[in-house]
Design an enzyme around this catalytic site. Structure first.
Site, PDB file in Angstrom:
ATOM      1  N   GLU A   1       0.816  -1.343  -0.067  1.00 43.65           N
ATOM      2  CA  GLU A   1      -0.086  -0.162   0.076  1.00 43.65           C
ATOM      3  C   GLU A   1       0.883   1.363   0.008  1.00 43.65           C
ATOM      4  OE1 GLU A   1      -2.935  -0.132   3.063  1.00 43.65           O
ATOM      5  OE2 GLU A   1      -4.028  -2.139   2.280  1.00 43.65           O
TER       6      GLU A   1
ATOM      7  N   GLU B   1      -5.374  -9.072  -0.061  1.00 40.40           N
ATOM      8  CA  GLU B   1      -5.930  -9.272   1.540  1.00 40.40           C
ATOM      9  C   GLU B   1      -7.352  -9.066   1.528  1.00 40.40           C
ATOM     10  OE1 GLU B   1      -4.298  -6.331   4.068  1.00 40.40           O
ATOM     11  OE2 GLU B   1      -2.341  -6.869   3.590  1.00 40.40           O
TER      12      GLU B   1
END
Length: 506
Positions: A128, A275
């Site tokens: 991220e 995820e």
């Protein structure tokens, strides 16, 4: 009449037979979607690598993602069939992106040194980065390109992919999916990344959490849509531009990524969900972080992926997913939910029992039915003996099989006898979580502790319950096999006759 030689006859037969099976070949060429797990390490008393890998094998986990490139874990995975995504931590991106030599050293040390004994499938560069460490954005692509060049130099670039996981919020206006687009402030990096992913046949990694979508849009997004629960048509989400119906939030999030790529003229990059999950516990501000909701989400997620149902926009392709996460990371700070995303506690006890019956062997096949209560390892003998005495005495467990001369007497030690007694008590009490504690010396496991002629109580109950079903399935399987063989024999002889007929015409 022309007479053909035997080699010519075999050539014609081979051509006709192979032409009759294009659909089978096409099906075999497709990759099967899978469900993997993320393994975080903010866990007190994390299993040592060898025991961790053994646990993964017991649970039939075939794909994992780790957040670094721990050499001990990679070494322990050697010669197993477990596939692993290794990661470059965010704090190493700057050095790798600034130096081809550093990138080459990283690949040599963390990938080439273990492959192919350890089945490394992908290198995830950072996590991220574009949203959590925007100062590194300009170095992300140089790091990716340098690592790829190092893979090429090691001749590993066709076996191992490179990508970088993104937070879902790099996509704006995600619903309806047809209107989604990438945040324009990061578009220059995203465009470069997508070109790289397209060129190297690598996936777009996305971390996607319907839990957060629901929490941020309560009253707009129904809970049932977030949990994959069956919906009436009136509750399905409809994209007004495509008229596609969405029965769950995750599919909508995946299609928003595909539409965002389409807006940048990219249509050949697949989405990999690195995820997703649901927390089992939260504070007062997170009332929907419950064991029941976490169980429902992850159980239905597994069914959804393994059913190969695709998405409304791309029903032909089902994204693989990695559940966040294997263990509760109890060392995480607030909020409470941060420490409660795991399927298991650090001691390998399930946080909840997934309902995945009939979904292959993932997570020990069926954790709903196949659970046992056993003595923890490492507990001193006196403490175990006290718990054993209580189970066979006031607890009224059936301990007849651990008496001298009986089937579960051997091995004659307190660990074995206590495990049998605990499991007997656990079954007698309906397999409730509270019945497998014994003052902290017992644990629930999905691994059958039966050994040799010794069959544990939980295994006996499962055997009795499923015996009729198994026999019925075997009979059906036999009929299916016979039907399959018969059909194929008819096809085989039909082709032979057809070839012979053609020869006579010639």
């Amino acid at each position: 009449m022309a007479v053909l030689s035997l080699p010519s006859l075999l050539l014609i037969f081979s051509f006709v037979f192979s032409a009759a099976l294009p659909e089978v070949k096409a099906q075999q060429a497709k990759d099967e979607p899978y469900v993997g797990v993320n393994i975080g390490t903010d866990v007190s008393n994390l299993l040592p690598p060898a025991k961790l890998v053994s646990f993964l094998q017991q649970q039939k986990v075939t794909h994992i993602r780790i957040y670094d490139s721990d050499p001990e874990i990679l070494k322990a995975l050697s010669k197993t069939k477990i596939r692993v995504i290794v990661s470059v931590p965010n704090n190493q991106i700057l050095g790798i992106g600034s130096s081809n030599t550093t990138a080459a050293n990283w690949i040599n040390k963390n990938v080439a040194a273990f492959y192919p004994d350890t089945l490394i499938t992908t290198v995830a560069v950072g996590d991220e980065v574009l949203t959590t460490v925007p100062s590194l954005s300009s170095m992300l692509m140089p790091a990716i390109e340098s690592l790829y060049s190092a893979l090429v130099a090691s001749n590993l670039h066709t076996q191992i992919k490179i990508s970088t996981p993104h937070a879902a919020n790099i996509i704006l206006d995600p619903f309806p999916p047809s209107q989604a687009y990438f945040n324009q402030t990061i578009s220059p990096v995203v465009v470069q990344l997508l070109k790289f992913l397209s060129r190297t046949s690598s996936p777009l990694m996305m971390n996607m959490y319907p839990y957060y979508v629901f929490m941020q849009n309560k009253g707009v997004v129904p809970l049932d849509n977030s949990l994959f629960k069956p919906l009436t048509p009136s509750k399905e989400m409809v994209d007004p531009n495509t008229l596609l119906h969405y029965t769950n939030v995750l599919d909508a999030m995946i299609d928003s990524a595909y539409n965002s790529m389409k807006n940048l003229n990219v249509s050949d990059v697949l989405v990999l969900v690195t995820e997703t999950g649901w927390p089992s516990k939260g504070d007062s501000k997170e009332p929907y972080a419950t064991i029941d909701n976490a169980d429902t989400y992850n159980s239905n997620l597994i069914k959804h992926i393994l059913d190969r149902s695709g998405t409304p926009l791309h029903p032909e392709y089902t994204s693989s997913v990695y559940i966040y996460e294997l263990f509760n990371e109890d060392l995480r700070s607030t909020p409470v939910s941060e420490a409660n995303w795991g399927l298991f506690y650090a001691n390998s006890t399930p946080v909840y029992l997934l309902h995945v019956s009939g979904r292959g062997e993932f997570l020990a096949n069926d954790t709903t039915n196949q659970t046992f209560c056993v003595a923890m390892e490492g507990v001193d003998g006196k403490t175990l003996q006290t718990a054993l005495d209580w189970a066979c005495g006031p607890g009224r467990a059936n301990c007849s099989e651990i008496q001298p001369g009986e089937t579960c007497y051997s091995p004659n030690n307190v660990q074995n006898h206590a495990s049998y007694a605990f499991d007997s008590y656990y079954e007698k009490e309906g397999r409730s979580t509270s019945s497998c504690d014994f003052k902290g010396v017992a644990m629930i496991t999905t691994t059958d502790p039966s050994h040799g002629v010794c069959v544990f109580p939980g295994s006996k109950i499962i055997s009795n319950r499923t015996n009729t079903v198994v026999n019925s399935t075997n009979a059906t399987s036999g009929m299916e096999t016979s039907r399959f063989v018969g059909d194929n024999l008819r096809v085989f002889w039909g082709l032979i006759i057809g070839v012979i007929f053609c020869l006579f015409i010639l």
